[in-house]
Write an enzyme that holds these catalytic residues in place. Structure first.
Site, PDB file in Angstrom:
ATOM      1  N   MET A   1       0.426   4.311   6.224  1.00 54.15           N
ATOM      2  CA  MET A   1      -0.108   5.206   7.249  1.00 54.15           C
ATOM      3  C   MET A   1      -1.595   5.477   7.066  1.00 54.15           C
ATOM      4  SD  MET A   1       3.096   7.875   7.518  1.00 54.15           S
ATOM      5  CE  MET A   1       2.538   8.639   9.053  1.00 54.15           C
ATOM      6  N   SER A   2      -2.369   4.999   8.026  1.00 53.58           N
ATOM      7  CA  SER A   2      -3.819   5.155   7.930  1.00 53.58           C
ATOM      8  C   SER A   2      -4.283   6.483   8.519  1.00 53.58           C
ATOM      9  CB  SER A   2      -4.499   4.032   8.705  1.00 53.58           C
ATOM     10  OG  SER A   2      -4.214   4.165  10.087  1.00 53.58           O
ATOM     11  N   GLY A   3      -3.351   7.137   9.205  1.00 50.55           N
ATOM     12  CA  GLY A   3      -3.748   8.386   9.845  1.00 50.55           C
ATOM     13  C   GLY A   3      -4.076   8.139  11.311  1.00 50.55           C
TER      14      GLY A   3
ATOM     15  N   ASP B   1      -1.481   4.109  15.737  1.00 50.40           N
ATOM     16  CA  ASP B   1      -0.576   2.986  15.581  1.00 50.40           C
ATOM     17  C   ASP B   1       0.393   3.115  14.415  1.00 50.40           C
ATOM     18  OD1 ASP B   1      -1.958   1.895  17.758  1.00 50.40           O
ATOM     19  OD2 ASP B   1      -3.394   0.902  16.449  1.00 50.40           O
TER      20      ASP B   1
ATOM     21  N   MET C   1      -2.930   4.694   1.735  1.00 45.31           N
ATOM     22  CA  MET C   1      -3.629   4.010   0.657  1.00 45.31           C
ATOM     23  C   MET C   1      -5.063   4.497   0.551  1.00 45.31           C
ATOM     24  SD  MET C   1      -2.342   0.105   1.140  1.00 45.31           S
ATOM     25  CE  MET C   1      -2.544  -0.102   2.875  1.00 45.31           C
TER      26      MET C   1
ATOM     27  N   CYS D   1      -8.365  -7.806   3.207  1.00 44.48           N
ATOM     28  CA  CYS D   1      -7.700  -6.531   2.942  1.00 44.48           C
ATOM     29  C   CYS D   1      -6.225  -6.623   3.301  1.00 44.48           C
ATOM     30  CB  CYS D   1      -8.367  -5.428   3.762  1.00 44.48           C
ATOM     31  SG  CYS D   1      -7.582  -3.818   3.582  1.00 44.48           S
TER      32      CYS D   1
ATOM     33  N   GLY E   1       1.105  -0.705  11.407  1.00 49.65           N
ATOM     34  CA  GLY E   1       0.961  -0.512  12.844  1.00 49.65           C
ATOM     35  C   GLY E   1       0.208  -1.629  13.522  1.00 49.65           C
TER      36      GLY E   1
ATOM     37  N   CYS F   1     -14.369  -0.630   7.815  1.00 45.65           N
ATOM     38  CA  CYS F   1     -13.998   0.699   7.354  1.00 45.65           C
ATOM     39  C   CYS F   1     -14.813   1.236   6.188  1.00 45.65           C
ATOM     40  CB  CYS F   1     -12.509   0.737   6.998  1.00 45.65           C
ATOM     41  SG  CYS F   1     -12.084  -0.128   5.465  1.00 45.65           S
TER      42      CYS F   1
END
Length: 364
Positions: free
Chosen positions: A9-11, A14, A34, A104, A128, A201
RNA sequence: UGGGCUAUCGCCAAGCGGUAAGGCACAGGACUUUGACUCCUGCACUCGUGGGUUCGAAUCCCGCUAGCCCAG
């Protein structure tokens, strides 16, 4: 007993919806965010007139508790530094143009996360991404373009291994982006209107040149801009500032637009030419990866994507030599760039891909 | 030092008495889970300089300055 799945979960919307969908499907879902690079960005919710700075971790945690799943934070900074940042810097220094997202995905989002997840007893990891996974007739797993070819992310996933694909779920791949936001909204997820991520990112200000200088501790060394005849036509600010096909930032006022045709790290030269000079009819790819297929044959026909936002061009396989091969395009393609990935498709299925070594056949 | 020519945005360059085209570069934005490409917007109240003519000049006249070419 339901299958256990770890969702990265990247926040963002998606991955948040991905977690929600899996939960709905009956999986035993665990949310994991992460930590991959030093300065966590404070996403400003500039939409809605709000100004609350929410970090990715906090967003993910809120979503997790809202849909009722546990949430953990895992530190992957070391792998990320080594497999993504170091690679990113090294490639630029070699005059190539890296694609950090692909690295990545392969090494951090999958290799590292999957390993840790399996150790925790999970059966799958999920993300996602807009793509789906299919088991082909030959028994191999492969990434398939998402329905909405618009948001398709299959290109950046071409080098996932069979083992990784076997343990992966991509629940949002079957939906359109709009539908995903709609679901997020219906569920009242706080990230429903969070803007899509973009840019690299770990370089929030998008100034990758400065990032390279800070990372290496040295200024890029200047050199010459030369034309196809080798005539010096100006000075460049260091090979790392350019990529094939680039127009902006050359500071060359020749009366007509000019573009980077080639980067020569050996002589520290950047070759400049007209737009037609940046087209190639064939390319050499190395570090071949196999997904839906386990081999490439001379004469084989397939669609090749030269960069993320490329619709693709039909090509024919020539000269397969172990780990590398040459392909010839039906029509010339613009800016074949060393370091970038070529991804091969057949009927929307990813056959595999490779890293571009060099393009051939401009107007020279 | 004689003769000729030229001086307009960072670069190239229109303009030829009626109130500064355009291209390139550059800046900002859009697009974009990489770098690019592309697209949109912006970019000389001023024409080497000082005078003059004129209702009005970058455009005509005079001086000065600078650069280029030919002649020494």
């Amino acid at each position: 007993m339901s299958k256990k799945v770890v969702v990265g979960m990247s926040g963002g919307v998606d991955s948040s919806v991905a977690a929600y969908l899996l939960k709905e499907q009956g999986y035993d879902v665990i949310g994991v965010t992460m930590e991959i690079w030093q300065n966590e960005p404070n996403w400003k919710m500039e939409q809605e007139g709000g100004c609350c700075g929410l970090s990715a971790v906090e967003d993910a945690r809120r979503v997790a508790s809202m849909i009722g799943i546990p949430h953990y934070v895992m530190n992957f900074r070391d792998v990320f530094q080594k497999k993504v940042i170091d690679y990113f810097v090294r490639e630029y220094q070699l005059g190539r143009t890296p694609n950090p997202c692909i690295a990545c995905n392969r090494y951090v989002k999958w290799e590292a996360l999957l390993q840790r997840s399996l150790e925790l007893g999970a059966d799958f990891i999920a993300t996602g991404h807009y793509a789906s996974i299919k088991k082909c007739a030959n028994g191999r797993y492969a990434i398939v373009k998402s329905e909405s070819g618009y948001k398709d992310q299959s290109y950046a996933l071409y080098n996932l291994t069979q083992e990784q694909l076997k343990h992966t779920l991509m629940p949002v791949g079957e939906y359109e982006k709009d539908r995903i936001r709609q679901i997020a909204e219906e569920q009242g997820l706080p990230v429903a209107h969070k803007p899509d991520s973009q840019e690299i990112c770990f370089i929030p200000d998008n100034n990758y040149k400065r990032f390279l200088e800070e990372e290496t501790g040295e200024k890029a060394s200047e050199g010459n801009f030369v034309d196809c005849m080798g005539t010096v036509i100006g000075r460049h600010r260091g090979i790392t500032h350019y990529t094939v096909g680039q127009r902006k930032g050359l500071n060359l006022a020749l009366g007509h637009p000019v573009f980077v045709v080639e980067i020569r790290p050996e002589t520290n030269e950047v070759v400049i030419g007209q737009n037609e000079d940046v087209y190639a009819e064939s390319l050499l790819a190395a570090d071949l990866q196999f997904m839906a297929t386990d081999q490439y044959e001379e004469g084989q026909r397939m669609l090749a994507k030269i960069r993320y936002s490329d619709k693709g061009q039909m090509c024919t396989v020539k000269q397969v030599n172990g780990d590398s091969m040459k392909i010839i395009f039906d029509q010339k393609v613009r800016a074949v760039t060393p370091g970038q990935a070529v991804v091969f498709y057949q009927d929307h299925i990813v056959l595999g891909g490779g890293t571009i070594v060099k393009g051939f056949g401009g107007s020279d």
